[in-house]
Design a protein around this motif. Sequence first.
Motif, short mmCIF file in Angstrom:
data_model
loop_
_atom_site.label_atom_id
_atom_site.label_comp_id
_atom_site.label_asym_id
_atom_site.label_seq_id
_atom_site.Cartn_x
_atom_site.Cartn_y
_atom_site.Cartn_z
N TRP A 45 4.71 -2.28 1.30
CA TRP A 45 3.80 -3.40 1.63
C TRP A 45 3.51 -3.48 3.11
CZ3 TRP A 45 4.94 -8.07 4.33
CH2 TRP A 45 6.28 -8.24 4.70
N TYR A 83 -3.45 -7.35 0.05
CA TYR A 83 -2.90 -8.71 0.10
C TYR A 83 -4.03 -9.71 -0.12
CZ TYR A 83 2.06 -8.15 0.81
OH TYR A 83 3.38 -7.91 0.60
N ASP A 119 13.04 -7.80 0.58
CA ASP A 119 12.25 -7.91 1.80
C ASP A 119 12.76 -9.05 2.69
OD1 ASP A 119 11.40 -9.67 -0.26
OD2 ASP A 119 9.59 -10.16 0.86
N GLU A 120 12.45 -8.92 3.96
CA GLU A 120 12.58 -10.01 4.93
C GLU A 120 13.94 -10.69 4.89
OE1 GLU A 120 7.92 -11.22 5.33
OE2 GLU A 120 8.99 -12.20 3.70
N TRP A 163 10.95 -3.95 -2.31
CA TRP A 163 9.99 -3.86 -1.19
C TRP A 163 10.51 -2.83 -0.19
CZ3 TRP A 163 5.67 -6.11 -2.55
CH2 TRP A 163 5.68 -7.25 -3.35
N TRP A 188 0.08 -14.02 -3.05
CA TRP A 188 1.10 -14.97 -2.60
C TRP A 188 0.45 -16.35 -2.55
CZ3 TRP A 188 5.67 -12.72 -2.71
CH2 TRP A 188 5.74 -11.33 -2.51
C1 ACM Z 1 6.27 -9.48 1.21
O1 ACM Z 1 5.07 -9.71 1.40
N1 ACM Z 1 7.18 -10.13 1.90
C2 ACM Z 1 6.71 -8.48 0.28
#
Ligand code: ACM
Length: 766
Positions: free
Chosen positions: A402, A427, A335-336, A385, A477
């Motif tokens: 996600w 989340y 991801d990202e 992801w 997270w």
């Molecule tokens: C994510 O929340 N960056 C998977």
Amino acid sequence: MKYSLFAAAFCLLFASFTFTQSDEINIIPKPRSVKKLSGAFKLTKNTRIVALDEAGRKMAGLLNDLLVKNYGFKLKINSKPPTNNYIQFLPPDLSIRETTLPGRPNLLHSIKIQPDRIEITGYEEGLFYGLQSLKQLLPLEFKSSIEIPALLIVDYPRFGYRGMHLDVGRHFMPVEFVKKYIDLMSQYKFNNFHWHLTEDQGWRIEIKKYPKLTEIGSKRPESMKEKNFTPYIGDGVPEGGFYTQEQIKDVVAYANARYINVIPEIELPGHSSAALAAYPELGCKADYKYKVQTTWGIFKEVYCPTEKTFGFLEDVLTEVIGLFPDSPYIHIGGDEVLKDMWKESPEVRELMARENLKDEREVQSYFIRRMEKFINSKGKKIIGWDEILEGGLAPNATVMSWRGIKGGIEAARAKHDVIMTPTDYSYFDYGQGDPATEPINIGGYLNLEKVYSFDPVPKELAGDDAKYILGGQANIWTEYLQTPAAVEYMAFPRMLAMAEDVWTTPENKNFVDFSRRLSSHYAQLDKQGVNYRIPEPGGLQNIVTENEKAVITLTPARGTVVIYTIDGSDPNVKSSEQYNQPLAIPLKVGEAKTLKTIVISSAGRKSVVYGATLLRHDYLKPAELAEKRPGVTFGFITRPANGSTDPVLSSGETKTTGLQQFAKTTDLKGTFGVTFDGYLNIPADGMYEFQAESTWDTAVFIDGEKLIEDAGIKDRKIRSAIIPLRAGLHKVSLRYNNHGGDPFFRVRWAIKGQNWRNIGGGELVH
Ligand code: ACM
């Protein structure tokens, strides 16, 4: 009555009394079928456990562990049933499986409670789940015996994948807590623990071949305090910690003993700053100062797709795979990934030419495919992801969706397995209540009811494609969660809602019924020392009234006491009133009052302040617009720079309410005035709050009604006001005058008590 110790004691008695009420079945997640039979089973210290085989003996041991932990005694284990009063573990009842309940037969189990015996049938894992259900039927305390109502429960889960995730990269969580988390997961029948072990802010798993990963990468030594620290950027607290390989094996074995698979996540190619700080040669820039990040966000530091990096990652993954021998999956993140460093890299250009990759997205896809090939060669599958869809999906990948459900739908249609974990529903770093009083969190708004409404199978997926949805997962997270207690606060009670989302069929789900069952779980969680978020009193909601009094009726959760104020001060256990009957609060026309409550749990823990606004005001009706054009109209007035005193006026349409758009023609540090007018679509009838943060003169009008007006001074400040609005379009008029210096003007709105959304212009029409 003022809140007192007497009240607390009364409340505890009341709680334990109601918890043992024998006619309520409060199992979470709700089983497929529960039938009441007549009578009750009486568990005493002379009750026997009967175990016929290996699986039965294992369960007998677990049941005894539970009894010792809860009540301080255990039961004798027989290999043959006595005449009566026994709990027996049996192989699956094939008559149930074959005649009535197809699907997931390995997890199918039954619990038959009769006056003379309890029989739990199933294969080993099914028996384990049966035992979890039985545990939930037991009261918290043992006097001389326990009566368990006669029942027949037949059960198995809707999904094969029932996950909870934990980020230990942003904040390290000790092994004891990870085990507690796993215990709680197993209590609610989750079967996959997604352990997010590497991050920009910390590498948390010992890798023997690369000791610097933990020597350097697990430490975030820098304190931001000296550097104008702001809590929204990083927490400024030095942080360190990692799991040794022995600890990892211990956790994996602990989870396996509770029928939970542990999926390690090793992030690549992004979220890898900590690894790059340890081994800078894995990045694309030789002279770059990589560091373990001390702030949150998305960073441009990523692995360079070189042979050296692939060799390193293969070595790392070889060790990781060895530590998680039973997990079918290795999660590789994906991801990202910011591509800036790849764009500037001659090595990446060379790779693109060699492999015929047309852009950096294809480089990312190449990266993931290569890692997949390696992981597949070791007999494991990858999870990534949903960004791994970009540039082409690796052939055998499972997609963790996600960024909403879109990626999951696309992957399922392409016949790839999918795990649904969309931000909107799963989340758990998002806030659960009014941001004004909730502990600091990443933002967003995800209350219990919304979590409960999650269905991992999107409506868009028809027929056969739905079978690719393996299940769902909630993610935690930890940017803003420094301690296990903070994680527990975010996880509970939302984890129980998620448990039901992934176990129970939609036809069998009902939020009111879930809430009723949930209320009996708090005492158990208290006993387990879980720092759950104490629920708001039922009925606490903003009230808009046209009457002289706002009447509010609260229904405190079972075993809780509510204290309250209506004068705006925070409730105080010594001096505030205890709620015990409906409140009728007088209001003048246009007046708003805040009812503030604190809930005290049966264990004596206090909630944060939960408030509701009571407002005497008519609802404003929505406007009808014949034509809707995106954006707003604006007016802008300034004095020209040439010294003339004549003001210059301009007006027109624009898509943004940002001031920067006027910088081309005007020195924004000077004197100017600006107006924006547009219509905001209000989603539902309710009480809305508008907030302006600005330096100089500011006004906000809704449907022509003045909500905020303040001739400011050169000092940034926040003003806010509430207004009841019916669903539909409402005119928002914004006014700002700058009298010199740096201008600042931002307007936000929220459903009162929920999260702010900016009015940036793009969401308005005119
Ligand atoms: C994510 O929340 N960056 C998977």
